[in-house]
Design a protein around this motif. Structure first.
Motif, PDB file in Angstrom:
ATOM      1  N   HIS A 420      46.671  49.339  52.790  1.00  0.00           N
ATOM      2  CA  HIS A 420      45.881  48.506  53.707  1.00  0.00           C
ATOM      3  C   HIS A 420      44.406  48.718  53.408  1.00  0.00           C
ATOM      4  O   HIS A 420      43.925  49.865  53.352  1.00  0.00           O
ATOM      5  N   TRP A 421      43.668  47.607  53.231  1.00  0.00           N
ATOM      6  CA  TRP A 421      42.250  47.733  52.878  1.00  0.00           C
ATOM      7  C   TRP A 421      41.480  46.543  53.399  1.00  0.00           C
ATOM      8  O   TRP A 421      41.870  45.378  53.211  1.00  0.00           O
ATOM      9  N   ASN A 422      40.381  46.816  54.067  1.00  0.00           N
ATOM     10  CA  ASN A 422      39.469  45.767  54.522  1.00  0.00           C
ATOM     11  C   ASN A 422      38.440  45.506  53.427  1.00  0.00           C
ATOM     12  O   ASN A 422      37.708  46.424  53.023  1.00  0.00           O
ATOM     13  N   VAL A 423      38.370  44.280  52.952  1.00  0.00           N
ATOM     14  CA  VAL A 423      37.429  43.929  51.889  1.00  0.00           C
ATOM     15  C   VAL A 423      36.017  44.056  52.443  1.00  0.00           C
ATOM     16  O   VAL A 423      35.690  43.440  53.467  1.00  0.00           O
ATOM     17  N   PRO A 424      35.174  44.849  51.792  1.00  0.00           N
ATOM     18  CA  PRO A 424      33.807  45.036  52.293  1.00  0.00           C
ATOM     19  C   PRO A 424      33.051  43.708  52.414  1.00  0.00           C
ATOM     20  O   PRO A 424      33.139  42.845  51.542  1.00  0.00           O
ATOM     21  N   GLY A 425      32.345  43.577  53.534  1.00  0.00           N
ATOM     22  CA  GLY A 425      31.528  42.386  53.743  1.00  0.00           C
ATOM     23  C   GLY A 425      32.291  41.200  54.266  1.00  0.00           C
ATOM     24  O   GLY A 425      31.715  40.118  54.433  1.00  0.00           O
ATOM     25  N   THR A 426      33.597  41.360  54.499  1.00  0.00           N
ATOM     26  CA  THR A 426      34.401  40.242  55.016  1.00  0.00           C
ATOM     27  C   THR A 426      35.317  40.764  56.110  1.00  0.00           C
ATOM     28  O   THR A 426      35.421  41.966  56.336  1.00  0.00           O
ATOM     29  N   ARG A 427      35.978  39.834  56.762  1.00  0.00           N
ATOM     30  CA  ARG A 427      36.993  40.202  57.743  1.00  0.00           C
ATOM     31  C   ARG A 427      38.384  40.195  57.123  1.00  0.00           C
ATOM     32  O   ARG A 427      39.387  40.248  57.843  1.00  0.00           O
ATOM     33  N   ARG A 428      38.420  40.162  55.813  1.00  0.00           N
ATOM     34  CA  ARG A 428      39.695  40.048  55.100  1.00  0.00           C
ATOM     35  C   ARG A 428      40.358  41.412  55.005  1.00  0.00           C
ATOM     36  O   ARG A 428      39.738  42.392  54.599  1.00  0.00           O
ATOM     37  N   ARG A 429      41.648  41.462  55.345  1.00  0.00           N
ATOM     38  CA  ARG A 429      42.428  42.691  55.240  1.00  0.00           C
ATOM     39  C   ARG A 429      43.541  42.464  54.223  1.00  0.00           C
ATOM     40  O   ARG A 429      44.346  41.538  54.360  1.00  0.00           O
ATOM     41  N   ILE A 430      43.583  43.291  53.209  1.00  0.00           N
ATOM     42  CA  ILE A 430      44.592  43.191  52.154  1.00  0.00           C
ATOM     43  C   ILE A 430      45.705  44.184  52.449  1.00  0.00           C
ATOM     44  O   ILE A 430      45.446  45.369  52.700  1.00  0.00           O
ATOM     45  N   ASN A 431      46.959  43.697  52.411  1.00  0.00           N
ATOM     46  CA  ASN A 431      48.122  44.539  52.689  1.00  0.00           C
ATOM     47  C   ASN A 431      49.078  44.515  51.504  1.00  0.00           C
ATOM     48  O   ASN A 431      49.266  43.472  50.861  1.00  0.00           O
ATOM     49  N   ASP A 432      49.663  45.681  51.235  1.00  0.00           N
ATOM     50  CA  ASP A 432      50.712  45.745  50.226  1.00  0.00           C
ATOM     51  C   ASP A 432      52.055  45.420  50.859  1.00  0.00           C
ATOM     52  O   ASP A 432      52.279  45.675  52.046  1.00  0.00           O
ATOM     53  N   ASP A 433      52.970  44.855  50.034  1.00  0.00           N
ATOM     54  CA  ASP A 433      54.273  44.431  50.537  1.00  0.00           C
ATOM     55  C   ASP A 433      55.351  45.409  50.067  1.00  0.00           C
ATOM     56  O   ASP A 433      55.073  46.382  49.365  1.00  0.00           O
ATOM     57  N   GLN A 434      56.579  45.128  50.456  1.00  0.00           N
ATOM     58  CA  GLN A 434      57.767  45.893  50.074  1.00  0.00           C
ATOM     59  C   GLN A 434      57.689  47.363  50.501  1.00  0.00           C
ATOM     60  O   GLN A 434      58.302  48.240  49.888  1.00  0.00           O
ATOM     61  N   GLY A 435      56.909  47.669  51.539  1.00  0.00           N
ATOM     62  CA  GLY A 435      56.860  49.028  52.065  1.00  0.00           C
ATOM     63  C   GLY A 435      56.076  50.006  51.229  1.00  0.00           C
ATOM     64  O   GLY A 435      56.133  51.216  51.480  1.00  0.00           O
ATOM     65  N   HIS A 436      55.344  49.525  50.199  1.00  0.00           N
ATOM     66  CA  HIS A 436      54.563  50.438  49.380  1.00  0.00           C
ATOM     67  C   HIS A 436      53.360  50.944  50.182  1.00  0.00           C
ATOM     68  O   HIS A 436      52.660  50.170  50.822  1.00  0.00           O
ATOM     69  N   SER A 437      53.170  52.218  50.129  1.00  0.00           N
ATOM     70  CA  SER A 437      52.013  52.820  50.803  1.00  0.00           C
ATOM     71  C   SER A 437      51.410  53.851  49.856  1.00  0.00           C
ATOM     72  O   SER A 437      51.470  55.058  50.080  1.00  0.00           O
ATOM     73  N   MET A 438      50.799  53.329  48.797  1.00  0.00           N
ATOM     74  CA  MET A 438      50.277  54.208  47.756  1.00  0.00           C
ATOM     75  C   MET A 438      48.863  54.657  48.086  1.00  0.00           C
ATOM     76  O   MET A 438      48.081  53.911  48.685  1.00  0.00           O
TER      77      MET A 438
END
Length: 704
Positions: A420-438
């Motif tokens: 899970h990562w919030n793109v700096p300078g935006t309200r965009r949140r990027i999520n990984d799928d398939q249960g990956h939590s690297m």
């Protein structure tokens, strides 16, 4: 003096004889050799026109096996009026050739009537009056049989042309007997016996007065019956001997319109309506021939031929498609279509070194032999025409571009932010799928486990213009130029003008719009649309040492005897990335199969490099959590790629989470790759010993 004069006279006389002999000899040569036709025959002959139909060219696979061919079939019709009294005898004559009992043929030749209205205008006291009355007319187009082969029709025509009707033969025999009796009587009585001579002549005249009028009538009607009593309606039909195989590549045809009288004796033109049939319509069309000649009775007066144009069949189109590989692909698609129950599923097989399309299939599909126009869903070539957001398969481009720019290294470590990562300078949140939590992993591991966070972080290291340039260099946002996806169309305008336009059967894809979030969407395959063909060609560029090829599905145009008229060579579009970057990308893609999400694509004897993709679909203007577009693209052997294969499924079933690309499409890839590699006899690159896999292309030993 007298002697010289005599000699001159002799010379003049000799030259005169020679000149006269030359004139006579020349005239004889002309009459006997150049124009050996009696003036009476020429005057009494009839001018006949014989159309010579040509066939549309065939479509062949890479090994010359027919995928589409033409056949001429005939509907035989009868004109009862012109058959006259000879209908029953004609029925007996042709019944064996049309494979029908003679009584059935005779019944179909029997005159039938229909009522028609006619008007007659009369003048009554200066007033024009129209009177209508009923008229009974004979139907003159009785159908005898359909789907008769053209060669069989020629047999029917020849048998009918040479046939002499029984009554006609009987009258000719009676006339011959009367003549022979007359000559025999004269011979026996002697020419000086005038009473016997006049008696014999009187008897002969009496017999001929009975025979000749009837014979003249029969000759006129029998000639009309032989020439026009039966007539053909010729149709050209396209035959697809392999049923639905490669139907979306081949396309189908429709019947054109007969525009002039001459064409009524020829099959209506076929017009390509989809695929290769449409793209190469002009090359596939043949050129009909014609014979215009004089005929005296049943014999042709060859020296009086006015026109003799032989038919020229259309060119054959040789594809790069291999029927065996095509059958492997479509068999795998049939099984996946039944198991996964997607809305649609497609597969493409490419030779990365030449760009040759070895197979291309879609489900749903249709059978062009059935003749009926299929539904839009069935005839849609989705591999070329239906773009979608590719999802994680596009990460191949993101990583390859970064490697080429020197922005990353395969073993460099990158923080995937526990998925899970919030793109700096935006309200965009990027999520990984398939249960990956690297957390912090290498670039190679981030690719293998398909981390969206890792892909976006890598993509944002490039400025947007550079990233878009790589997208275009890899072939996205533009048509690939495949031969069955583009053609020239002619449109009729007012005042008889013609407008030539470029039409496309291939989608270029494109950006889905631009906002502040698009730059962070592109690296993991969102925010733009691409066709499966664009994605597989971009992957093929990695397999081809970083060189993008134009997809080629047609290799040559040939005549019927195999003579090549036009050869279409492979085309290098551009070098996209350096060889070193391509090699690094191949190694990274191998990890996605050997250690990551594409495990079900792995093969026992070959190293496979690939990438899975699972993209959410837009439903009601927002991304759905239940509708997915799954895909897998890969190539083998990884060390020296010979095959690039892509499989796409639109909304595969959600049972058992099989909508993921690695679970829905990777097994289909494995099935196609296994059958194709065995068929092509590819040399194995892996061997397993005691659980350890040895890479035959390299001395290194790595865990499988």
């Amino acid at each position: 003096m007298d002697t010289s004069l005599s000699r001159r006279r002799m010379w003049l006389l000799s030259w005169g004889f020679a000149a006269g002999f030359a004139v006579i000899a020349g005239r004889l040569v002309f009459i006997q050799a150049i124009a050996p036709v009696e003036p009476q025959l020429a005057a009494e002959s009839t001018v006949r026109t014989f159309p010579r139909p040509a066939k549309r060219g065939a479509v062949l696979d890479a090994k010359g096996r027919p995928m589409v061919m033409s056949d001429l079939v005939v509907t035989v019709r009868a004109d009862p009026v012109k058959l006259g009294i000879f209908g029953g005898e004609v029925a007996e004559l042709i019944a064996p050739l049309v494979s029908l009992p003679a009584p059935v043929v005779a019944e179909r030749m029997r005159p039938s009537y229909y009522a028609s209205r006619e008007s007659r205008v009369t003048t009554n006291g200066g007033v024009l009056t129209t009177n209508w009355f009923a008229v009974q007319k004979v139907r003159r187009n009785n159908g005898i049989t359909t789907n008769l082969t053209y060669s069989k029709w020629l047999e029917v025509e020849e048998r009918l042309r040479k046939h002499r009707f029984a009554e006609e033969v009987a009258l000719l025999t009676a006339r011959t007997n009367a003549e022979e009796s007359y000559r025999r009587t004269l011979k026996q009585a002697g020419w000086w016996n005038l009473p016997a001579y006049f008696h014999a002549k009187k008897e002969r005249s009496a017999v001929l007065r009975q025979i000749n009028p009837r014979l003249s009538y029969l000759r006129t009607n029998s000639l009309e019956s032989r020439l026009n009593g039966l007539y053909p309606e010729i149709m050209e039909v396209r035959v697809y001997p392999n049923s639905h195989l490669a139907a979306h590549v081949l396309g189908y045809t429709t019947n054109g319109i007969v525009t002039n009288r001459m064409q009524r004796h020829l099959p209506p033109p076929l017009l390509g309506a989809q695929g290769i049939e449409q793209r190469f319509d002009a090359e596939l069309r043949g050129s009909h021939g014609v014979l215009v000649t004089h005929k005296f009775g049943d014999e042709e007066l060859v020296p009086l031929r006015a026109r003799d144009v032989p038919p020229v069949d259309g060119l054959n189109v040789r594809l790069t498609i291999d029927l065996n590989i095509q059958s492997f692909v479509e068999h795998a698609l049939d099984e996946a279509y039944a198991t996964l129950q997607p809305k649609s599923i497609s597969a493409v097989v490419i030779n990365p070194k030449t760009g040759d399309v070895l197979a291309l299939g879609n489900r749903p599909t249709y059978n062009p032999n059935l003749g009926s126009i299929p539904s839009l869903e069935a005839m849609l070539n989705r591999a070329l025409k239906v773009p979608a957001e590719p999802g994680s398969t596009f990460k191949i481009v993101t990583y390859a571009a970064a490697l080429n720019e020197g922005l990353i290294q395969p073993e460099e470590r990158i923080d995937c932010e526990h998925g899970h990562w919030n793109v700096p300078g935006t309200r965009r949140r990027i999520n990984d799928d398939q249960g990956h939590s690297m957390d912090v992993v290498t670039v190679r591991e981030a690719f293998a486990k398909s981390s969206n966070v890792g892909a976006v972080k890598i993509g944002l290291r490039m400025n947007t213009n550079t990233f878009l340039r790589y997208m275009r260099d890899f072939g996205f946002l533009a048509r690939t130029g495949i031969e069955c996806g583009e053609f020239t169309a002619t449109t009729n305008l007012s005042r008889g003008q013609l407008h030539i336009r470029r039409a496309y059967g291939e989608s270029p894809g494109g950006l889905g719009g631009w906002d502040g979030l698009t730059a962070s969407s592109l690296p993991f395959g969102y925010g733009f649309y691409a066709t499966p063909l664009q994605t597989v060609m971009a992957t093929a560029a990695i397999a081809n040492d970083g060189v993008l090829m134009r997809p080629r599905i047609v290799s040559a145009l040939e005549r019927g005897d195999g003579d090549v008229v036009t050869k279409i060579d492979p085309v290098q579009v551009r070098r996209v990335i350096r060889s070193e970057a391509a090699a690094q990308m191949v190694a990274i893609m191998r990890s996605a199969v050997e250690e990551g999400t594409g495990g079900q694509a792995a093969m026992e004897e070959y190293a496979v490099a690939g990438k899975t993709g699972t993209a959410k679909k837009v439903v009601d203007r927002k991304y759905s959590s239940t509708h997915y577009y799954a895909s897998f693209v890969g190539f083998l052997p990884a060390e020296n790629p010979e095959l690039v294969i892509m499989v796409n499924a639109d909304e595969p079933t959600t049972k058992g989470k099989s909508y993921y690309g690695g679970k829905a499409c990777a097994p289909v890839f494995h099935q196609i790759a296994t059958a194709t590699a065995s068929y092509l006899g590819l040399k194995p690159s892996l061997v397993s010993t005691n659980g350890v896999v040895l890479n035959l292309a390299s001395p290194a030993i790595a865990p499988h």
